[in-house]
Every structure is written in structure tokens, then in C-alpha cells.
Design a protein around this motif. Structure first.
Motif, PDB file in Angstrom:
ATOM      1  N   VAL A 155       0.631 -10.274  -5.752  1.00  0.00           N
ATOM      2  CA  VAL A 155       1.054  -9.324  -4.725  1.00  0.00           C
ATOM      3  C   VAL A 155       0.423  -7.979  -5.064  1.00  0.00           C
ATOM      4  CG1 VAL A 155       3.010  -8.125  -3.685  1.00  0.00           C
ATOM      5  CG2 VAL A 155       3.225 -10.537  -4.292  1.00  0.00           C
ATOM      6  N   GLN A 156      -0.222  -7.375  -4.075  1.00  0.00           N
ATOM      7  CA  GLN A 156      -0.802  -6.042  -4.263  1.00  0.00           C
ATOM      8  C   GLN A 156       0.032  -5.023  -3.507  1.00  0.00           C
ATOM      9  OE1 GLN A 156      -4.873  -6.199  -2.855  1.00  0.00           O
ATOM     10  NE2 GLN A 156      -5.653  -6.319  -4.939  1.00  0.00           N
ATOM     11  N   LEU A 157       0.304  -3.905  -4.146  1.00  0.00           N
ATOM     12  CA  LEU A 157       0.964  -2.785  -3.471  1.00  0.00           C
ATOM     13  C   LEU A 157      -0.118  -1.761  -3.165  1.00  0.00           C
ATOM     14  CD1 LEU A 157       4.142  -2.535  -5.705  1.00  0.00           C
ATOM     15  CD2 LEU A 157       3.845  -3.702  -3.530  1.00  0.00           C
ATOM     16  N   VAL A 158      -0.279  -1.494  -1.886  1.00  0.00           N
ATOM     17  CA  VAL A 158      -1.420  -0.710  -1.427  1.00  0.00           C
ATOM     18  C   VAL A 158      -0.913   0.569  -0.765  1.00  0.00           C
ATOM     19  CG1 VAL A 158      -3.370  -0.730   0.162  1.00  0.00           C
ATOM     20  CG2 VAL A 158      -2.780  -2.798  -1.072  1.00  0.00           C
ATOM     21  N   GLY A 159      -1.552   1.676  -1.064  1.00  0.00           N
ATOM     22  CA  GLY A 159      -1.218   2.944  -0.422  1.00  0.00           C
ATOM     23  C   GLY A 159      -2.422   3.473   0.326  1.00  0.00           C
ATOM     24  N   LEU A 160      -2.166   4.266   1.353  1.00  0.00           N
ATOM     25  CA  LEU A 160      -3.254   4.870   2.122  1.00  0.00           C
ATOM     26  C   LEU A 160      -3.457   6.297   1.641  1.00  0.00           C
ATOM     27  CD1 LEU A 160      -5.201   4.428   4.535  1.00  0.00           C
ATOM     28  CD2 LEU A 160      -3.466   5.482   5.979  1.00  0.00           C
ATOM     29  N   ASP A 161      -4.668   6.558   1.174  1.00  0.00           N
ATOM     30  CA  ASP A 161      -5.012   7.933   0.811  1.00  0.00           C
ATOM     31  C   ASP A 161      -5.472   8.638   2.080  1.00  0.00           C
ATOM     32  OD1 ASP A 161      -5.653  10.217  -0.641  1.00  0.00           O
ATOM     33  OD2 ASP A 161      -7.729   9.564  -0.914  1.00  0.00           O
ATOM     34  N   GLU A 162      -4.641   9.561   2.576  1.00  0.00           N
ATOM     35  CA  GLU A 162      -4.896  10.138   3.901  1.00  0.00           C
ATOM     36  C   GLU A 162      -6.174  10.984   3.919  1.00  0.00           C
ATOM     37  OE1 GLU A 162      -2.378  10.851   6.787  1.00  0.00           O
ATOM     38  OE2 GLU A 162      -0.522  10.168   5.886  1.00  0.00           O
ATOM     39  N   GLU A 163      -6.521  11.602   2.789  1.00  0.00           N
ATOM     40  CA  GLU A 163      -7.716  12.458   2.787  1.00  0.00           C
ATOM     41  C   GLU A 163      -8.987  11.641   2.978  1.00  0.00           C
ATOM     42  OE1 GLU A 163      -7.875  15.112  -0.549  1.00  0.00           O
ATOM     43  OE2 GLU A 163      -5.877  15.933  -0.111  1.00  0.00           O
ATOM     44  N   SER A 164      -9.046  10.511   2.274  1.00  0.00           N
ATOM     45  CA  SER A 164     -10.273   9.702   2.365  1.00  0.00           C
ATOM     46  C   SER A 164     -10.144   8.588   3.402  1.00  0.00           C
ATOM     47  CB  SER A 164     -10.587   9.091   0.999  1.00  0.00           C
ATOM     48  OG  SER A 164      -9.566   8.180   0.642  1.00  0.00           O
ATOM     49  N   SER A 165      -8.918   8.394   3.938  1.00  0.00           N
ATOM     50  CA  SER A 165      -8.631   7.280   4.856  1.00  0.00           C
ATOM     51  C   SER A 165      -8.979   5.929   4.224  1.00  0.00           C
ATOM     52  CB  SER A 165      -9.371   7.444   6.190  1.00  0.00           C
ATOM     53  OG  SER A 165      -8.870   8.552   6.869  1.00  0.00           O
ATOM     54  N   GLU A 166      -8.847   5.849   2.908  1.00  0.00           N
ATOM     55  CA  GLU A 166      -9.118   4.597   2.197  1.00  0.00           C
ATOM     56  C   GLU A 166      -7.818   4.049   1.620  1.00  0.00           C
ATOM     57  OE1 GLU A 166     -12.160   3.037   1.744  1.00  0.00           O
ATOM     58  OE2 GLU A 166     -13.035   4.517   3.108  1.00  0.00           O
ATOM     59  N   PHE A 167      -7.752   2.708   1.563  1.00  0.00           N
ATOM     60  CA  PHE A 167      -6.623   2.078   0.891  1.00  0.00           C
ATOM     61  C   PHE A 167      -6.848   2.084  -0.615  1.00  0.00           C
ATOM     62  CE2 PHE A 167      -5.915  -0.299   4.975  1.00  0.00           C
ATOM     63  CZ  PHE A 167      -4.644   0.222   5.205  1.00  0.00           C
ATOM     64  N   ILE A 168      -5.786   2.360  -1.362  1.00  0.00           N
ATOM     65  CA  ILE A 168      -5.858   2.337  -2.819  1.00  0.00           C
ATOM     66  C   ILE A 168      -4.825   1.337  -3.320  1.00  0.00           C
ATOM     67  CG2 ILE A 168      -5.496   3.690  -4.923  1.00  0.00           C
ATOM     68  CD1 ILE A 168      -6.198   6.178  -3.150  1.00  0.00           C
ATOM     69  N   CYS A 169      -5.258   0.440  -4.203  1.00  0.00           N
ATOM     70  CA  CYS A 169      -4.316  -0.507  -4.800  1.00  0.00           C
ATOM     71  C   CYS A 169      -3.568   0.223  -5.915  1.00  0.00           C
ATOM     72  CB  CYS A 169      -5.049  -1.726  -5.358  1.00  0.00           C
ATOM     73  SG  CYS A 169      -3.917  -2.899  -6.109  1.00  0.00           S
ATOM     74  N   ARG A 170      -2.265   0.394  -5.733  1.00  0.00           N
ATOM     75  CA  ARG A 170      -1.475   1.167  -6.694  1.00  0.00           C
ATOM     76  C   ARG A 170      -0.865   0.283  -7.777  1.00  0.00           C
ATOM     77  NH1 ARG A 170      -1.556   6.069  -4.437  1.00  0.00           N
ATOM     78  NH2 ARG A 170      -1.300   6.338  -2.186  1.00  0.00           N
ATOM     79  N   ASN A 171      -0.738  -1.002  -7.475  1.00  0.00           N
ATOM     80  CA  ASN A 171       0.010  -1.858  -8.388  1.00  0.00           C
ATOM     81  C   ASN A 171      -0.261  -3.316  -8.006  1.00  0.00           C
ATOM     82  OD1 ASN A 171       2.076  -2.751 -10.156  1.00  0.00           O
ATOM     83  ND2 ASN A 171       3.304  -0.933  -9.676  1.00  0.00           N
ATOM     84  N   THR A 172      -0.354  -4.183  -8.974  1.00  0.00           N
ATOM     85  CA  THR A 172      -0.522  -5.618  -8.716  1.00  0.00           C
ATOM     86  C   THR A 172       0.415  -6.381  -9.649  1.00  0.00           C
ATOM     87  OG1 THR A 172      -2.858  -5.294  -8.192  1.00  0.00           O
ATOM     88  CG2 THR A 172      -2.182  -7.525  -8.660  1.00  0.00           C
TER      89      THR A 172
END
Length: 301
Positions: free
Chosen positions: A3-20
């Protein structure tokens, strides 16, 4: 299975995997605790072989509890879906391929009630199938009557049944698929508890039901050209719903004119693959998330 926990970095509009974190069995559903006021810890529930509740921290995710349906054995029938009660977050309900729905109390880890979805008068054609086919496929709590005790389920016998936690010995069938096709998904309107949407296995249409008018759909949404996989009602509007299917399309519908026929969606998005899941963000009502292939996309409505 992870399971990946993904956050959206609003400045870059990219998804970042915060935790797996590792999951022992492929997940059939993931759900954050319904907590709009932020009074509970960050809990995430997953269903697969069991219902697990995880506590999500900044750096790690740890298992908070594992809810096992079968106290006599280490094995239990796989869970197809679950729902987390919005009014009472200590209540969760699971549906299983063994044809049962179980309501759990999170504080105690105990079963508060269980219902069997297959009654004595199952259609003969289903009895010929093996046991696996005759599952319960989805469960969802209703906001009706205070939002704590009412829930509905769908399963292999092609019916939508309503239950009340206080009187589990009775159920009300509010719809039956005319061909008795198994019903896969069930989704309550977020603003109006009279309406719910469901869809049949391998079906290309979504059926809208009104619990005040049992057995007769108030609308059919049938513009998809391949089988529908997901349904999501708008969190902020009682008349908007998104459907997603193997035809690569996510369609948004306005159902305001029911019971007049709804011919066409008001918005359409075409993805680069078969869309197998859709969610409408409850705190960001102009965001819809879809999954296809190995991609997650956020659509801005």
C-alpha cells in the motif's frame, strides 16, 4: 502486495509517495477514517483476507488491529469490501465472499452483528455455481435515520437489501436485478439518503434507486460502452454522480430531472486505459481521482 500513501505537492503538481507498507494479501478496498473535524488519529482501514486498521504516522505505518471473522480458524473467506460509519467511526461493516456481512465495533474488536445475504429462496441458477460465486460484494452505511444503524448490501443473488443494526433478523429487498446478475457495487447519495446507485457484474449501466419506490429504478445511466467499474456521488451535491468504466471514460451526470430519462452525461473524460476505480474527494469537491493501468490521476472538475 503493498500500500502506498501518496500526497500531492501543490507547488509542483506532482504526486509524492510519503509512505509504503506491506500488505499480506491484495487489498479490495482502502478507506481513511471519516473524520472531517480531525478529532481521531490518522487511521486507515484495508480489506483483503481480513479487515485491518492501520495507524499512519509521519515516518511509519503500524497495524492498529486485525479483525478476524472466524475465531475457530486462522483462515477466513476473503472480504470483498467494507464501509466505515460516518456518524459513529467505531463502527465498520464488511462484506465477504462467504455471503455474510459483519458489523464490527472498533473499540472492542468484537462482532456487533452478522447477516447472511443468501436466504432460502435463492434462484436455482445460482445454486449450480460453486460457493465462491455466491458472495456478498459490497456494503454501505446509509445516512437515513440518524446515520448509524441502517446499511445496505449487494451480492451474488442480484438484490439490494436494507438492514437495521437494531433488528438484524429482518431485511428489506429494495431492488432485484431482472436477470439476477450479481450486483457488484453500492453507493449512497451523499446528500439525499433516499437515493443510491448500483451496478451489475459485467454491466454497462448504472441504476439509480429511490428507497421510497422499491424495485423500480428512477434512472438508468447507460452511455458506457464497456463494463462499469466504479461509482462516486458528489460530496456537495445531491444530483451529481461520476461513473467510470472499461471504455476508458469517467462520466459525470446530472440526475436533477429524474424521473425523466437522463440521456447524456454533462462531462466526460477519457483516460489512457480502463478505469477501474473512482473517488470524489469529500474535502475537495472539485477533485475526482481515477485509477487505470498502474496510474493514479486527479481530475479537476
Amino acid at each position: 502486495s503493498q500500500v502506498q500513501l501518496v500526497g500531492l505537492d501543490e507547488e509542483s503538481s506532482e504526486f509524492i509517495c510519503r509512505n509504503t507498507f506491506d500488505h499480506p494479501y491484495p487489498t479490495t478496498k482502502l478507506m481513511w477514517i471519516p473524520d472531517t473535524k480531525g478529532v481521531y488519529p490518522d487511521l486507515l482501514a484495508t480489506s483483503g483476507d481480513y479487515l485491518r486498521v492501520w495507524r499512519v504516522g509521519e515516518t511509519e505505518t503500524r497495524l492498529e488491529c486485525l479483525l478476524n471473522n472466524n475465531k475457530n480458524s486462522d483462515f477466513c473467506a476473503p472480504l470483498t469490501s467494507f464501509d466505515w460509519n460516518e456518524v459513529d467511526p467505531y463502527l465498520l461493516g464488511t462484506s465477504s465472499i462467504d455471503t455474510t456481512c459483519t458489523i464490527w465495533g472498533l473499540e472492542t474488536g468484537q462482532v456487533l452483528g452478522r447477516v447472511n445475504l443468501v436466504s432460502g429462496h435463492v434462484k436455482t441458477q445460482l445454486i449450480a455455481h460453486d460457493k465462491e460465486v455466491m458472495g456478498g460484494y459490497d456494503i454501505a452505511f446509509s445516512r437515513a435515520g440518524g446515520g448509524r444503524d441502517m446499511f445496505a448490501s449487494v451480492g451474488a443473488d442480484g438484490s439490494v437489501r436494507m438492514f437495521d443494526l437494531r433488528h438484524l433478523e429482518h431485511s428489506t429487498i429494495i431492488y432485484e436485478d431482472p436477470q439476477h446478475h450479481p450486483l457488484l457495487r453500492l453507493c449512497w447519495n451523499k446528500q439525499d439518503p433516499n437515493y443510491l446507485a448500483t451496478m451489475a457484474m459485467d454491466g454497462m449501466e448504472v441504476v439509480i434507486l429511490d428507497v421510497r419506490v422499491p424495485c423500480t429504478p428512477v434512472a438508468r445511466l447507460n452511455n458506457h460502452r464497456a463494463c462499469v467499474n466504479g461509482i462516486a456521488w458528489a460530496p456537495h451535491s445531491s444530483c451529481h454522480i461520476c461513473t467510470a468504466a472499461d471504455d476508458h471514460q469517467a462520466l459525470i451526470w446530472d440526475i436533477q430531472q429524474m424521473p425523466r430519462a437522463i440521456e447524456d452525461p454533462i462531462l466526460a473524460y477519457t483516460a489512457e486505459g480502463e478505469i477501474n476505480n473512482v473517488q470524489w474527494a469529500s474535502t475537495q469537491p472539485d477533485w475526482i481521482a481515477i485509477c487505470y493501468n498502474n496510474c493514479l490521476e486527479i481530475l479537476r472538475v
